[in-house]
Write a protein that holds these residues in place. Sequence first.
Motif, short mmCIF file in Angstrom:
data_model
loop_
_atom_site.label_atom_id
_atom_site.label_comp_id
_atom_site.label_asym_id
_atom_site.label_seq_id
_atom_site.Cartn_x
_atom_site.Cartn_y
_atom_site.Cartn_z
N ASN A 1 17.88 -1.84 14.87
CA ASN A 1 17.01 -1.75 16.04
C ASN A 1 15.60 -1.32 15.65
O ASN A 1 14.61 -1.78 16.24
CB ASN A 1 17.59 -0.78 17.06
CG ASN A 1 18.87 -1.30 17.69
OD1 ASN A 1 19.12 -2.50 17.74
ND2 ASN A 1 19.72 -0.39 18.17
N LEU A 2 15.51 -0.45 14.64
CA LEU A 2 14.19 -0.04 14.15
C LEU A 2 13.46 -1.22 13.52
O LEU A 2 12.26 -1.43 13.75
CB LEU A 2 14.35 1.09 13.13
CG LEU A 2 13.06 1.56 12.44
CD1 LEU A 2 12.08 2.13 13.46
CD2 LEU A 2 13.36 2.60 11.36
N PHE A 3 14.21 -2.02 12.75
CA PHE A 3 13.60 -3.19 12.11
C PHE A 3 13.07 -4.17 13.17
O PHE A 3 11.96 -4.68 13.06
CB PHE A 3 14.61 -3.90 11.21
CG PHE A 3 14.96 -3.13 9.97
CD1 PHE A 3 14.03 -2.30 9.38
CD2 PHE A 3 16.23 -3.23 9.40
CE1 PHE A 3 14.36 -1.58 8.23
CE2 PHE A 3 16.56 -2.54 8.27
CZ PHE A 3 15.62 -1.71 7.68
N ILE A 4 13.87 -4.44 14.18
CA ILE A 4 13.46 -5.41 15.19
C ILE A 4 12.32 -4.85 16.04
O ILE A 4 11.46 -5.61 16.55
CB ILE A 4 14.66 -5.83 16.08
CG1 ILE A 4 14.39 -7.22 16.69
CG2 ILE A 4 14.94 -4.82 17.17
CD1 ILE A 4 14.33 -8.33 15.68
N ALA A 5 12.26 -3.52 16.19
CA ALA A 5 11.15 -2.90 16.94
C ALA A 5 9.83 -3.09 16.19
O ALA A 5 8.80 -3.41 16.79
CB ALA A 5 11.43 -1.41 17.17
#
Length: 597
Positions: free
Chosen positions: A45-49
């Motif tokens: 989720n951090l990567f996609i954010a």
Amino acid sequence: MKVIFRKFHRQVAPILFFPLLASALTGVAYSVGKNWLGVHNSLTNLFIAIHQGNYLGEKLVPIYVLLVGLGLVGMSVTGLMLINHSHSQVNSQQTQKSYRSIHRFIALIFLLPFAVSAETGVLYRLGTDWFGMSSQQTAILLKIHRGGYLGANFSVFYILLIGSGLITLLITGIKMTSLGKITILPKQWWQLSPKSVASESDLTEIITSLRKKAWLGIGIFSLFFIVIVDAATSIILSKKYANLPDNLPEKVASQSSSYFLHFFLHLLFPIVILALILAAAAFIITEKLIQYWRRQKEIEASLYKSEATSHTILKAVPDSMLRIHQDGTCLSYIPAKEAESFLLKGDILGKHVTDFLPPTIAQKLLKYTKLALQSGATHTYQFTSTVRGGKQNQEARISAIGETEVLIMIRQIADLEQIYVEKDELSDTHGDMSVRVVSQSELIQQLEVMLEDPKKYAQHHVLCYLAVARQDTIRAQHGERAVNNLLEQIATKVEAYLPYTSQIACLDSNELALLLRDYSLEQASILAEQLRQDLNGFLFQWHGDEYSISVSIGVVEIDADSSDVASVMSAAEAACSIAKQNPPSASQNVVLIRYAK
């Protein structure tokens, strides 16, 4: 058109470099981490954010995605238009050729996938946030964006391939811009200075030792950083999930080992990536500091070794050399080597020029000192002095040293009449002028040659049109000879302000043109204002009549955007015409024109 594409491509590339690099890295990390490495959902989720720019806020996410996507499409289109043109460009550095070849090859292969990925990514985000598209419609766009139509495994390969291609394209592209021309440690560093205090091997050994120690320190720090950050994060997460066992993901709940070991292993990969990024930044900073230190040593060596040479050169120069402050105080003085030359007697250090020079000469030197400091150009002044009971003609060349000092070199010259152009070398209309004046046709020839300079060497020149008022009145009352004499006097006064490399021309319209080589528009504006102030109110006398003269000046810059001689001369004439419409005492009597970039 290709010039416009090239400018857009090179100006937008540095702006989009970091957003596109972040999108490529996080896109690959998200797909590989989720499908192959089983990375925890919090990290994906951090990567996609980061991939979508969620850190900017919910309202700015679609704008960020739209700008980055359009930028990638624009870069792809302009790059495609430049591929054929790039074949005709000659580059002297083999490494630059290699970067360009790789960049062109990757662009040709990935042009279509880049365009599809950018467009579907933008449409997905805009459709979700702005257009209210259904989940089925956006799912199709997201599937195309991620290459899902290739299957679960092949889609990861697709994203890995596209991301690697984009990263390679960004790195090779940035290496061909001004940002990529910063070298960390140039080869054959000893060629940067003529001599060195230490030998080449000694300095190389010192630099190698410094680099090894720096790399070792960065490596140890990175290792401790990975272990400490991973352990601390794993402890925090394990305590959180231990207190909330019902909320654990299935993959975590199925583990029989401790939560700490699970989180430690799953967080290791992203933390290592973060540590590598920080280590790379530290490597670059360290190398730049080593390079700076090396350059300092080279400068010290150059100054040390060239001191004797500089002293010998100063002793060999036959001219008198006077270094003065902008307020007129003498800072240093080297007398002429010949006894029959211009000499200043007594101790003049620390004294004002009016204390050891005739008042007229001192005031003129102070005037040209101010001009040299303002314009940054070298000015000349001719005067007559008394040497051993006889008259000698002297020439003083005044050059700025920094912002507050000037160097004045005084030498003996031949009769002043010999430094002027002979009458038969001037134009027929203005044949009785005694200053260095060329005709309009000769000016055009010089401009044609000069227009090539800005395109080849990024030089700037300036063309000034100087219109002298009251010519019609003087011509009606006294004839053409009086007008020629007026222009000669104005040209003589103007020549005293000009650098040695400049040129005065008399145009067919009885206006004077000033061609200033290696001059910026800012320097020319200062010079033009000085001329306007000095010439306005000038009293021209002819056969008992007096005429108060004023001038209007048009200034146009000659640079790489100047198209041809006709447009440059037309722009200067237009600027001069605008200046004529203002009152003689107004500062708007100097009009500047700069070509739009």
